[in-house]
Write an enzyme that holds these catalytic residues in place. Structure first.
Site, PDB file in Angstrom:
ATOM      1  N   GLU A 297       0.879  -1.174   0.000  1.00  0.00           N
ATOM      2  CA  GLU A 297       0.000   0.000   0.000  1.00  0.00           C
ATOM      3  C   GLU A 297       0.913   1.220   0.000  1.00  0.00           C
ATOM      4  O   GLU A 297       1.398   1.645   1.054  1.00  0.00           O
ATOM      5  CB  GLU A 297      -0.910   0.002   1.231  1.00  0.00           C
ATOM      6  CG  GLU A 297      -1.908  -1.147   1.261  1.00  0.00           C
ATOM      7  CD  GLU A 297      -3.049  -0.975   0.278  1.00  0.00           C
ATOM      8  OE1 GLU A 297      -3.068   0.050  -0.435  1.00  0.00           O
ATOM      9  OE2 GLU A 297      -3.910  -1.860   0.213  1.00  0.00           O
ATOM     10  N   CYS A 331      -2.780   8.933   2.581  1.00  0.00           N
ATOM     11  CA  CYS A 331      -2.411   8.396   1.267  1.00  0.00           C
ATOM     12  C   CYS A 331      -3.498   8.705   0.247  1.00  0.00           C
ATOM     13  O   CYS A 331      -3.240   8.717  -0.961  1.00  0.00           O
ATOM     14  CB  CYS A 331      -2.136   6.902   1.346  1.00  0.00           C
ATOM     15  SG  CYS A 331      -3.411   5.972   2.202  1.00  0.00           S
TER      16      CYS A 331
END
Length: 540
Positions: A297, A331
């Site tokens: 990720e 993010c």
């Protein structure tokens, strides 16, 4: 001989003076720690002390370097953690592998019951743990509590999942045969998490990995070690109450040395890494070199594309929340706002006006909407990005300054006038800078969204249903998260979370993400007395 006696006495008093001076400095240093101030005494309710063990494998320990955790809102020291040595790491992996032998034999629904108890234990301390996230990471209090809630929610999700995971029974072309899929745990899951979500990302991995029958080894971010320790204490207590090995949920605080060891270690069956694309690439190469499993990720250079028919009353708060929330350190933060030329000026004006109303302050103040950056290094990255944007033709609409106050505070910033392919626009800078671009056609809007290397989150604002389905289709967004009329951030735990391209391709949390934590076997069972071969082959 007589002259040596006064010399010995002098040396004795000199050493004694030096000893007391060192003790005085240590006492003074300890007294400056936030944990020793009455205002922060609640930290001790999480089991934290002035100095904390940073290794857990059924027992607490750690013989490595002592690091100090600092509060981003004032840069004052909170408390200390003693990190793991490589010997600590080795011992922890061995204990985790032994613990797996016990955990793998526990039926999945029973494993789900343990995860349910972990969720309940987190619920009891959700506010105090959320306060620690706010204090150590720097995000506002409601986001800190919300992050712990994510761990709780994914525990609830995992409990139900523990009774549902499994493979299909498939039709066999051979008479008297059964064809089935069997799913088994991979074994030891190494979880490396980032500073920006020091609880939730571990929770996504931990809860799902546990019900699948895996054990976990966690290395949290070096700058949020107190959160790692506090969470592990809560989980460890649940395991202890159920007479299970504590090493089922192990932890080793440390830096790049521990992360590299996990990545290279063939005993770590899956490495789940959350962090920057640059570090993720190094982790990926180390894991791939040993043909290991990885779940990545990584970065996200996320865009909101706003068309001329959009509801601007939805666009403005969405853009502000997604760009300013967590001070631009998610993010999924919106970093590019791509506006149709017909509405560009109006949206910029309204978003800039909203920016000026964002309440900036101490993250634990309930009225604050925007807190500090996590580190001083992030402040320098912010300054450097603004200078690069100016050099590449950008114009400041608002913000652009480091704030004159204690802590790592910078002004949320909007920059216009840059080309869609300017180098700085294609650079994911983990700070609150929003680049506003102007487009003409749908092809441009979709294309500019997709032209960056990352592919995490994306969103369009439109009322055109044909455009919506083109956006969702094969020529639309190439991201893992594709939204319509909502921001790029704020994902729910029920869906699979992750992205494409340089974001890494991993999926965590909901949907069928559980498959990442298991290995699949295709099994053929012959319950007849004959031995027919597939494809009608005769071998006689």
């Amino acid at each position: 001989m007589q002259r040596l006696v006064p010399l010995a006495i002098a040396r004795h008093w000199a050493l004694r003076k030096k000893f007391f001076a060192v003790c005085h400095r240590q006492t003074a240093a300890m007294s400056t720690l936030l944990i020793n101030q009455p205002k922060y005494s609640w930290l001790k309710d999480l089991g934290l002390h002035e100095e904390n063990d940073g290794v857990y494998n059924g027992t607490w320990g750690g013989k490595g370097e002592v690091v100090t955790s600092y509060c981003p809102a004032n840069n004052e020291p909170i408390a200390r953690v003693r990190q793991a040595t490589m010997a600590d790491y080795e011992e922890t992996v061995q204990k985790a592998k032994e613990a797996w032998k016990v955990w793998a034999d526990v039926p999945a629904p029973k494993r789900g019951e343990i995860v349910r108890q972990i969720g309940d234990a987190l619920r009891k301390k959700i506010k105090i743990l959320g306060s620690l996230v706010s204090l150590e990471m720097g995000k506002i209090y409601v986001e800190g509590v919300g992050e712990v809630q994510e761990y709780v929610d994914v525990c609830d999700y995992a409990v139900g999942l523990s009774r549902m995971i499994g493979g299909p029974i498939l039709p066999s072309e051979r008479p008297g045969h059964a064809l089935i899929e069997q799913w088994n745990p991979v074994g030891l899951v190494g979880i490396i998490t980032a500073f920006n979500f020091p609880v939730a990302v571990y929770g996504w991995n931990n809860a799902i990995a546990l019900i699948c029958g895996n054990v976990c080894l966690w290395k949290g971010a070096p700058t949020t070690p107190l959160t790692s320790v506090a969470v592990t204490k809560i989980v460890a207590e649940v395991l202890e109450q159920n007479s299970l090995p504590g090493a089922i949920c192990s932890m080793t605080c440390g830096g790049a040395d521990i992360g590299s060891a996990m990545s290279k270690d063939e005993r770590v069956d899956l490495v789940s890494f959350t962090g920057s694309t640059n570090v993720g690439k190094m982790v990926s190469l180390m894991v791939q070199e040993r043909f290991g499993r990885q779940l990545l990720e990584l970065g996200g250079n996320n865009a909101i594309v706003v068309f001329e028919d959009a509801d601007l009353n939805l666009v403005v708060p969405s853009a502000v929340f997604a760009a300013v929330g967590t001070a631009g350190q998610r993010c999924t933060t919106t970093r590019r706002l791509i506006l149709h030329e017909s509405i560009h000026d109006e949206v910029v004006e309204r978003v800039a006006k909203a920016y000026k109303q964002v309440r900036i302050g101490d993250p634990w103040d309930p009225s604050t909407l925007y807190g500090p950056l996590h580190t001083k290094q992030a402040v320098e990255q912010y300054k450097a990005a603004i200078e690069q944007a100016k050099q590449q033709g950008g114009s400041l609409v608002c913000g652009g300054q480091v704030m004159d106050r204690p802590g790592n505070y910078v002004e949320p910033t909007i920059i216009t006038g840059l080309a869609h392919d300017a180098p700085i626009v294609h650079t994911e800078t983990f700070v609150p800078i929003l680049y506003v671009l102007k487009f003409k056609t749908e092809e441009e809007g979709f294309g500019w969204n997709n032209e960056v290397k990352q592919g995490l989150s994306s969103s369009i604002f439109t009322k055109d249903m044909g455009r919506v389905f083109r956006w969702l289709g094969p020529k639309g967004s190439d991201c893992g998260i594709v939204n319509v009329n909502i921001p790029t951030s704020g994902a729910e735990i029920g869906g699979a979370f992750g992205g494409e391209k340089h974001t890494g391709g991993g999926r965590e949390s909901g949907s069928d993400s559980w498959k990442q934590y298991m290995r699949r076997s295709t099994c053929t069972i012959n319950y007849s007395k004959d031995l027919p071969l597939a494809q009608g082959i005769k071998f006689e």
